[in-house]
Design a protein around this motif. Structure first.
Motif, PDB file in Angstrom:
ATOM      1  N   UNK A  25       0.888  -1.156   0.103  1.00  0.00           N
ATOM      2  CA  UNK A  25      -0.068   0.070   0.105  1.00  0.00           C
ATOM      3  C   UNK A  25       0.870   1.200   0.034  1.00  0.00           C
ATOM      4  N   UNK A  26       1.902   1.254   0.626  1.00  0.00           N
ATOM      5  CA  UNK A  26       2.797   2.361   0.852  1.00  0.00           C
ATOM      6  C   UNK A  26       3.387   2.796  -0.536  1.00  0.00           C
ATOM      7  N   UNK A  27       3.805   1.663  -1.348  1.00  0.00           N
ATOM      8  CA  UNK A  27       4.356   1.617  -2.480  1.00  0.00           C
ATOM      9  C   UNK A  27       3.512   2.121  -3.609  1.00  0.00           C
ATOM     10  N   UNK A  28       2.139   1.814  -3.459  1.00  0.00           N
ATOM     11  CA  UNK A  28       0.911   2.359  -4.375  1.00  0.00           C
ATOM     12  C   UNK A  28       0.891   3.553  -4.214  1.00  0.00           C
ATOM     13  N   UNK A  29       0.759   4.213  -2.696  1.00  0.00           N
ATOM     14  CA  UNK A  29       0.440   5.450  -2.526  1.00  0.00           C
ATOM     15  C   UNK A  29       1.553   6.283  -2.974  1.00  0.00           C
ATOM     16  N   UNK A  30       2.835   5.903  -3.171  1.00  0.00           N
ATOM     17  CA  UNK A  30       3.819   6.650  -3.657  1.00  0.00           C
ATOM     18  C   UNK A  30       3.846   6.713  -5.065  1.00  0.00           C
ATOM     19  N   UNK A  31       3.393   5.617  -5.960  1.00  0.00           N
ATOM     20  CA  UNK A  31       3.018   5.884  -7.121  1.00  0.00           C
ATOM     21  C   UNK A  31       1.876   6.471  -7.689  1.00  0.00           C
ATOM     22  N   UNK A  32       0.763   6.677  -6.855  1.00  0.00           N
ATOM     23  CA  UNK A  32      -0.226   7.430  -6.855  1.00  0.00           C
ATOM     24  C   UNK A  32      -1.550   6.327  -7.235  1.00  0.00           C
ATOM     25  N   UNK A  33      -1.307   5.260  -7.400  1.00  0.00           N
ATOM     26  CA  UNK A  33      -2.463   4.136  -7.830  1.00  0.00           C
ATOM     27  C   UNK A  33      -3.094   3.765  -6.424  1.00  0.00           C
ATOM     28  N   UNK A  34      -4.205   3.422  -6.299  1.00  0.00           N
ATOM     29  CA  UNK A  34      -5.139   3.089  -5.190  1.00  0.00           C
ATOM     30  C   UNK A  34      -5.017   1.488  -5.251  1.00  0.00           C
ATOM     31  N   UNK A  35      -4.904   0.902  -3.978  1.00  0.00           N
ATOM     32  CA  UNK A  35      -4.794  -0.625  -4.012  1.00  0.00           C
ATOM     33  C   UNK A  35      -6.174  -0.974  -3.275  1.00  0.00           C
ATOM     34  N   UNK A  36      -6.912  -1.804  -4.225  1.00  0.00           N
ATOM     35  CA  UNK A  36      -8.044  -2.531  -3.769  1.00  0.00           C
ATOM     36  C   UNK A  36      -8.135  -4.006  -3.614  1.00  0.00           C
ATOM     37  N   UNK A  37      -8.922  -4.586  -2.437  1.00  0.00           N
ATOM     38  CA  UNK A  37      -8.692  -5.905  -2.438  1.00  0.00           C
ATOM     39  C   UNK A  37      -9.519  -6.541  -3.791  1.00  0.00           C
ATOM     40  N   UNK A  38      -9.032  -7.797  -4.401  1.00  0.00           N
ATOM     41  CA  UNK A  38      -9.460  -8.423  -5.405  1.00  0.00           C
ATOM     42  C   UNK A  38     -10.873  -9.253  -4.980  1.00  0.00           C
ATOM     43  N   UNK A  39     -11.811  -8.837  -5.432  1.00  0.00           N
ATOM     44  CA  UNK A  39     -13.194  -9.788  -5.089  1.00  0.00           C
ATOM     45  C   UNK A  39     -13.369 -10.837  -6.271  1.00  0.00           C
ATOM     46  N   UNK A  40     -13.504 -11.827  -6.034  1.00  0.00           N
ATOM     47  CA  UNK A  40     -13.899 -12.945  -7.023  1.00  0.00           C
ATOM     48  C   UNK A  40     -15.304 -13.400  -6.784  1.00  0.00           C
ATOM     49  N   UNK A  41     -16.068 -13.479  -7.809  1.00  0.00           N
ATOM     50  CA  UNK A  41     -17.281 -14.049  -7.753  1.00  0.00           C
ATOM     51  C   UNK A  41     -17.238 -15.647  -6.986  1.00  0.00           C
ATOM     52  N   UNK A  42     -18.237 -15.864  -6.215  1.00  0.00           N
ATOM     53  CA  UNK A  42     -18.437 -17.067  -5.760  1.00  0.00           C
ATOM     54  C   UNK A  42     -18.580 -18.227  -6.650  1.00  0.00           C
ATOM     55  N   UNK A  43     -17.976 -19.148  -6.786  1.00  0.00           N
ATOM     56  CA  UNK A  43     -18.387 -20.321  -7.481  1.00  0.00           C
ATOM     57  C   UNK A  43     -19.640 -21.065  -7.218  1.00  0.00           C
ATOM     58  N   UNK A  44     -20.389 -21.194  -8.097  1.00  0.00           N
ATOM     59  CA  UNK A  44     -21.536 -21.988  -7.986  1.00  0.00           C
ATOM     60  C   UNK A  44     -21.674 -23.377  -7.804  1.00  0.00           C
ATOM     61  N   UNK A  45     -22.049 -24.096  -6.916  1.00  0.00           N
ATOM     62  CA  UNK A  45     -21.936 -25.364  -6.957  1.00  0.00           C
ATOM     63  C   UNK A  45     -22.496 -26.217  -8.066  1.00  0.00           C
ATOM     64  N   UNK A  46     -21.965 -27.368  -8.386  1.00  0.00           N
ATOM     65  CA  UNK A  46     -22.721 -27.919  -9.459  1.00  0.00           C
ATOM     66  C   UNK A  46     -23.988 -28.534  -8.937  1.00  0.00           C
ATOM     67  N   UNK A  47     -24.928 -28.559 -10.073  1.00  0.00           N
ATOM     68  CA  UNK A  47     -26.354 -28.908  -9.610  1.00  0.00           C
ATOM     69  C   UNK A  47     -26.368 -30.361  -9.029  1.00  0.00           C
ATOM     70  N   UNK A  48     -27.056 -30.638  -7.982  1.00  0.00           N
ATOM     71  CA  UNK A  48     -26.887 -32.005  -7.505  1.00  0.00           C
ATOM     72  C   UNK A  48     -27.739 -32.899  -8.366  1.00  0.00           C
ATOM     73  N   UNK A  49     -27.262 -34.220  -8.505  1.00  0.00           N
ATOM     74  CA  UNK A  49     -27.729 -35.087  -9.196  1.00  0.00           C
ATOM     75  C   UNK A  49     -29.083 -35.587  -8.984  1.00  0.00           C
ATOM     76  N   UNK A  50     -30.025 -35.993 -10.059  1.00  0.00           N
ATOM     77  CA  UNK A  50     -31.132 -36.504  -9.596  1.00  0.00           C
ATOM     78  C   UNK A  50     -31.559 -37.500  -8.706  1.00  0.00           C
ATOM     79  N   UNK A  51     -32.536 -37.460  -8.262  1.00  0.00           N
ATOM     80  CA  UNK A  51     -32.994 -38.832  -7.531  1.00  0.00           C
ATOM     81  C   UNK A  51     -34.323 -39.276  -8.142  1.00  0.00           C
TER      82      UNK A  51
END
Length: 178
Positions: A25-51
């Motif tokens: 973050x200190x290095x990014x502040x020095x360079x002028x770019x903002x650092x934000x956490x990387x948010x990944x979309x959650x993986x959707x579970x595979x549809x359950x097999x039928x019964x």
């Protein structure tokens, strides 16, 4: 002056701490770019097999239904639940804890297992079956849900309402230019 050092001067010591691969973050502040956490979309579970739930009552029609369900389970990667419904004993509703009823339940389960083994031998489909001996009211509730009745399943994690999907209206296809 030249950039080549004299042979008498010692070379600079290598850095003792490695540099981080990701800028801090200190290095990014020095360079002028903002650092934000990387948010990944959650993986959707595979549809359950039928019964596939199949009532097996010992009749030829029940056997054919079980054989069809096993073949369909192999095609869909599903699990077949072979069910045998036991009728309620006559008289007192508290008789369900008697040893006679327990023996009847075990005997019914053995008959059900034998019928499932016979269908497995006929189809060659292995590892996709479960068996259950249910009281008749439980099986009737499941059957009623397939015919349009509401079924509310209440468990420790909440309740779920199971309804049939609304049928699609029949539409006629009209050929172009007709």
């Amino acid at each position: 002056m030249s950039e080549i050092g004299s042979p008498r001067e010692p070379e600079p010591a290598p850095e003792t701490e490695p540099r981080p691969a990701v800028p801090t973050a200190r290095g990014a502040e020095e360079s002028g770019a903002a650092v934000a956490p990387l948010h990944l979309s959650p993986l959707l579970p595979r549809r359950q097999n039928p019964w596939l739930i199949v009532e097996v009552d010992g009749s030829a029609a029940g056997h054919r239904a079980l054989v069809w369900a096993l073949r369909e389970a192999a095609r869909r990667e599903a699990t077949v639940v072979a069910v045998l419904g036991l009728d309620d004993p006559e008289g007192d509703p508290l008789e369900g804890s008697s040893r006679v009823l327990l023996r009847a339940r075990l005997a019914a389960h053995d008959r059900l297992e034998a019928q499932v083994l016979r269908a497995i031998a006929e189809t060659g489909v292995h590892g996709r079956t479960r068996t259950a001996v249910l009281d008749r009211p439980v099986f009737e509730a499941l059957s009623a849900a397939t015919r349009g009745a509401d079924l509310v399943v209440v468990g420790v994690h909440g309740k779920t309402l199971l309804r049939q999907a609304v049928p699609r209206p029949l539409t006629r296809r009209v050929a172009r230019g007709a």
